[in-house]
Design a protein around this motif. Structure first.
Motif, PDB file in Angstrom:
ATOM      1  N   ASP A 172      90.486  58.780  34.651  1.00 55.14           N
ATOM      2  CA  ASP A 172      89.988  58.750  32.741  1.00 55.14           C
ATOM      3  C   ASP A 172      88.996  58.172  32.063  1.00 55.14           C
ATOM      4  N   THR A 173      87.947  58.983  33.347  1.00 56.25           N
ATOM      5  CA  THR A 173      86.384  59.535  32.360  1.00 56.25           C
ATOM      6  C   THR A 173      85.622  58.111  31.778  1.00 56.25           C
ATOM      7  N   GLN A 174      86.223  56.441  32.077  1.00 64.80           N
ATOM      8  CA  GLN A 174      85.372  55.715  32.190  1.00 64.80           C
ATOM      9  C   GLN A 174      84.749  55.191  33.621  1.00 64.80           C
ATOM     10  N   GLY A 175      83.415  54.843  33.628  1.00 70.12           N
ATOM     11  CA  GLY A 175      82.981  54.608  34.762  1.00 70.12           C
ATOM     12  C   GLY A 175      82.612  53.333  34.287  1.00 70.12           C
ATOM     13  N   LEU A 176      80.504  53.207  34.490  1.00 72.06           N
ATOM     14  CA  LEU A 176      80.744  52.372  34.128  1.00 72.06           C
ATOM     15  C   LEU A 176      80.928  51.233  33.271  1.00 72.06           C
ATOM     16  N   ARG A 177      81.138  50.083  32.789  1.00 72.55           N
ATOM     17  CA  ARG A 177      82.155  49.765  31.824  1.00 72.55           C
ATOM     18  C   ARG A 177      81.232  48.400  32.340  1.00 72.55           C
ATOM     19  N   LEU A 178      80.560  48.227  30.450  1.00 75.64           N
ATOM     20  CA  LEU A 178      80.510  46.178  30.444  1.00 75.64           C
ATOM     21  C   LEU A 178      80.297  46.304  28.412  1.00 75.64           C
ATOM     22  N   ALA A 179      81.089  45.237  28.191  1.00 75.89           N
ATOM     23  CA  ALA A 179      81.278  44.946  26.940  1.00 75.89           C
ATOM     24  C   ALA A 179      79.857  44.011  26.762  1.00 75.89           C
ATOM     25  N   PHE A 180      79.210  43.762  27.559  1.00 72.97           N
ATOM     26  CA  PHE A 180      77.904  42.584  27.178  1.00 72.97           C
ATOM     27  C   PHE A 180      76.647  43.057  28.182  1.00 72.97           C
ATOM     28  N   ASP A 181      75.082  42.779  27.660  1.00 75.29           N
ATOM     29  CA  ASP A 181      74.181  43.860  28.551  1.00 75.29           C
ATOM     30  C   ASP A 181      73.728  42.942  28.886  1.00 75.29           C
ATOM     31  N   ALA A 218      84.458  50.034  42.635  1.00 69.59           N
ATOM     32  CA  ALA A 218      84.323  50.297  40.803  1.00 69.59           C
ATOM     33  C   ALA A 218      84.049  48.242  40.108  1.00 69.59           C
ATOM     34  N   ILE A 219      85.813  48.288  40.477  1.00 68.34           N
ATOM     35  CA  ILE A 219      85.901  46.689  40.420  1.00 68.34           C
ATOM     36  C   ILE A 219      85.584  45.871  41.272  1.00 68.34           C
ATOM     37  N   VAL A 220      85.638  46.389  42.900  1.00 67.29           N
ATOM     38  CA  VAL A 220      84.736  45.798  43.363  1.00 67.29           C
ATOM     39  C   VAL A 220      83.269  45.765  43.394  1.00 67.29           C
ATOM     40  N   SER A 221      82.551  46.946  42.856  1.00 68.34           N
ATOM     41  CA  SER A 221      81.314  45.939  42.814  1.00 68.34           C
ATOM     42  C   SER A 221      80.834  45.323  40.995  1.00 68.34           C
ATOM     43  N   LEU A 222      81.600  44.725  40.208  1.00 70.03           N
ATOM     44  CA  LEU A 222      82.012  44.542  38.954  1.00 70.03           C
ATOM     45  C   LEU A 222      81.235  45.537  38.076  1.00 70.03           C
ATOM     46  N   THR A 223      81.099  46.583  38.615  1.00 69.03           N
ATOM     47  CA  THR A 223      80.432  47.580  37.201  1.00 69.03           C
ATOM     48  C   THR A 223      81.951  47.908  36.096  1.00 69.03           C
ATOM     49  N   PHE A 224      82.884  47.552  37.137  1.00 68.53           N
ATOM     50  CA  PHE A 224      84.148  47.689  36.057  1.00 68.53           C
ATOM     51  C   PHE A 224      84.601  46.982  35.447  1.00 68.53           C
ATOM     52  N   LEU A 277      67.736  54.337  31.240  1.00 68.79           N
ATOM     53  CA  LEU A 277      67.572  54.879  32.472  1.00 68.79           C
ATOM     54  C   LEU A 277      67.794  55.022  33.995  1.00 68.79           C
ATOM     55  N   TRP A 278      68.750  54.381  33.544  1.00 68.99           N
ATOM     56  CA  TRP A 278      70.197  54.284  35.207  1.00 68.99           C
ATOM     57  C   TRP A 278      71.229  54.200  34.806  1.00 68.99           C
ATOM     58  N   SER A 279      71.397  54.041  33.991  1.00 72.22           N
ATOM     59  CA  SER A 279      73.028  53.029  33.285  1.00 72.22           C
ATOM     60  C   SER A 279      73.524  54.882  32.898  1.00 72.22           C
ATOM     61  N   GLY A 280      72.998  55.548  32.136  1.00 70.49           N
ATOM     62  CA  GLY A 280      74.137  56.755  32.253  1.00 70.49           C
ATOM     63  C   GLY A 280      74.545  57.214  33.085  1.00 70.49           C
ATOM     64  N   TRP A 281      73.410  57.925  34.355  1.00 68.15           N
ATOM     65  CA  TRP A 281      73.698  58.009  35.794  1.00 68.15           C
ATOM     66  C   TRP A 281      74.545  57.404  36.524  1.00 68.15           C
ATOM     67  N   LEU A 282      74.564  56.056  35.980  1.00 63.59           N
ATOM     68  CA  LEU A 282      76.105  55.356  37.357  1.00 63.59           C
ATOM     69  C   LEU A 282      76.857  55.430  36.645  1.00 63.59           C
ATOM     70  N   ASP A 283      76.865  55.343  35.632  1.00 62.62           N
ATOM     71  CA  ASP A 283      78.473  56.127  35.091  1.00 62.62           C
ATOM     72  C   ASP A 283      78.850  57.144  34.779  1.00 62.62           C
ATOM     73  N   GLY A 284      78.126  58.114  35.353  1.00 69.59           N
ATOM     74  CA  GLY A 284      78.808  59.183  36.177  1.00 69.59           C
ATOM     75  C   GLY A 284      79.023  59.756  37.526  1.00 69.59           C
TER      76      GLY A 284
END
Length: 385
Positions: A195-204, A125-131, A182-189
């Motif tokens: 620590d139960t965190q997956g997709l983490r973005l402060a700004f869309d 997630a860090i490398v892909s910048l999704t965390f 439509l896809w953020s919930g799936w990606l978060d899982g």
């Protein structure tokens, strides 16, 4: 007035005020009450993103016109790789500090999460910048915007700037109806760590691309001499500037009431869906447009306005934003932003380890952090001297 000096000074001002607003202290600090965000739905981040887009569009379009599209693509790709390395490096540095420094987990658990540094999913997630840890969320957006920027610049250069603006508006609209759900919930899982965190973005980014792309389009048109600022912000737009002022004045009591829970319940229920900061909602979009127009009008058209007070304000704005110290910050804005993350995290750790401090201590921490911002640009410009 040197226009690029003015833009550098403006960007330096935004990164300076952003640093002030990002300081998180248990007892707060009175200096933060002086920030303009206290009375309007306009923040340093929006201005920083817009001016960065303007400078990016101006410089890269000039490079394309001078050296060809290939040179522009190489420069953009190099910048993207540089920002990716800085972002990923800073995140892992923060995780190491969290795990090795006494009290690091307690100080930064809400900012960095608590998943182990060697957790495979967190690493991915860090490398892909999704965390994106707290205050490390603008750089990934920049990388994404830069990936799209060459296409937008090509459209503008070929005379299709309306297509570029329309595509940006369409993306913002999709963000407002929460199309990403439509896809953020799936990606978060999929990305979820211990620590139960997956997709983490402060700004869309679908919403926040508007200030960057608006600046980029204006910068590209400017580089091609298809944009005359003195005509856009001429004497004939004086009434529009007045409307912008009245618009901002309307939202001052709304901003204060919403921030302090004083807004009537029915009004808040209607207002809240329009005011989401994370997706750059309609309230933020309209207020930013009004503030940007008014500020630019005062700086340009205000120089020859019939009212002496407006002329004086225009001269004051020009003087402030062409100060060498602000311009120095602005010339190295992205690297200063990276450095400001280190300073903000350090202040957070000090406050948690030895705080809470009183207003005297917190003021010293705030002023010290602001003063240290100049360390990076001084070092970067030292060889030039």
């Amino acid at each position: 007035m040197k226009r690029l000096d003015f833009l550098d000074g403006l960007r330096g001002f935004f990164v300076l005020t952003m640093t002030l607003s990002h300081l998180v202290l248990q007892n707060g600090v009175w200096l933060q009450r002086l920030h303009f965000r206290e009375v309007m739905f306009v923040e340093s981040t929006q201005g920083f993103v817009f001016v960065s887009g303007l400078m990016f569009g101006l410089m890269q379009t000039r490079r394309m016109l001078r050296s060809g599209p290939r040179a522009m693509h190489r420069a953009v790709a190099s910048r993207m790789v540089e920002l990716w390395l800085w972002t990923v490096g800073l995140i892992f540095l923060g995780l190491l500090a969290r795990d090795l420094m006494p009290g690091g987990v307690l100080a930064w658990r809400n900012w960095l999460g608590t998943a182990p540094i060697d957790d495979p999913m967190r690493i991915f997630a860090i490398v892909s910048l999704t965390f994106q840890p707290t205050f490390l969320d603008i750089l990934p957006m920049y990388i994404l915007f830069m990936a799209v920027a060459p296409v937008m610049i090509h459209w503008v250069v070929s005379g299709r700037w309306m297509l570029a603006a329309g595509a940006s508006a369409l993306m913002w609209t999709a963000c407002q109806i929460d199309l990403a759900s439509l896809w953020s919930g799936w990606l978060d899982g999929v990305l979820e760590a211990p620590d139960t965190q997956g997709l983490r973005l402060a700004f869309d980014p679908m919403g926040w691309q508007v200030p960057f792309m608006a600046g980029l389009i204006l910068g590209a048109l400017w580089a091609m001499d298809r944009l005359r600022w003195d005509r856009i912000f001429g004497p004939g737009t004086r009434d529009l500037a007045l409307v912008a002022l009245l618009f901002l004045a309307l939202f001052v009591p709304v901003r204060i009431a919403s921030a302090h829970g004083a807004m009537p319940r029915d009004m808040f229920a209607a207002f809240r869906p329009l005011e989401y900061r994370s997706n750059f909602g309609l309230v933020y979009l309209l207020n930013f447009a009004a503030a940007g127009f008014l500020f630019t009008w005062i700086a340009i058209a205000g120089q020859s306005d019939p009212l002496r007070a407006v002329r004086a304000l225009s001269r004051a704005i020009t003087w402030v934003f062409t100060r060498p110290l602000l311009c120095l910050l602005g010339r190295h804005a992205l690297h200063v932003y990276i450095w400001h993350v280190v300073l903000v995290y350090a202040v957070r750790y000090i406050d948690n380890a030895w705080g809470p401090g009183g207003q005297g201590v917190n003021t010293a921490l705030a002023l010290g952090s602001i003063a240290l911002l100049w360390l990076v640009p001084i070092i970067r410009e030292r060889p030039k001297r």
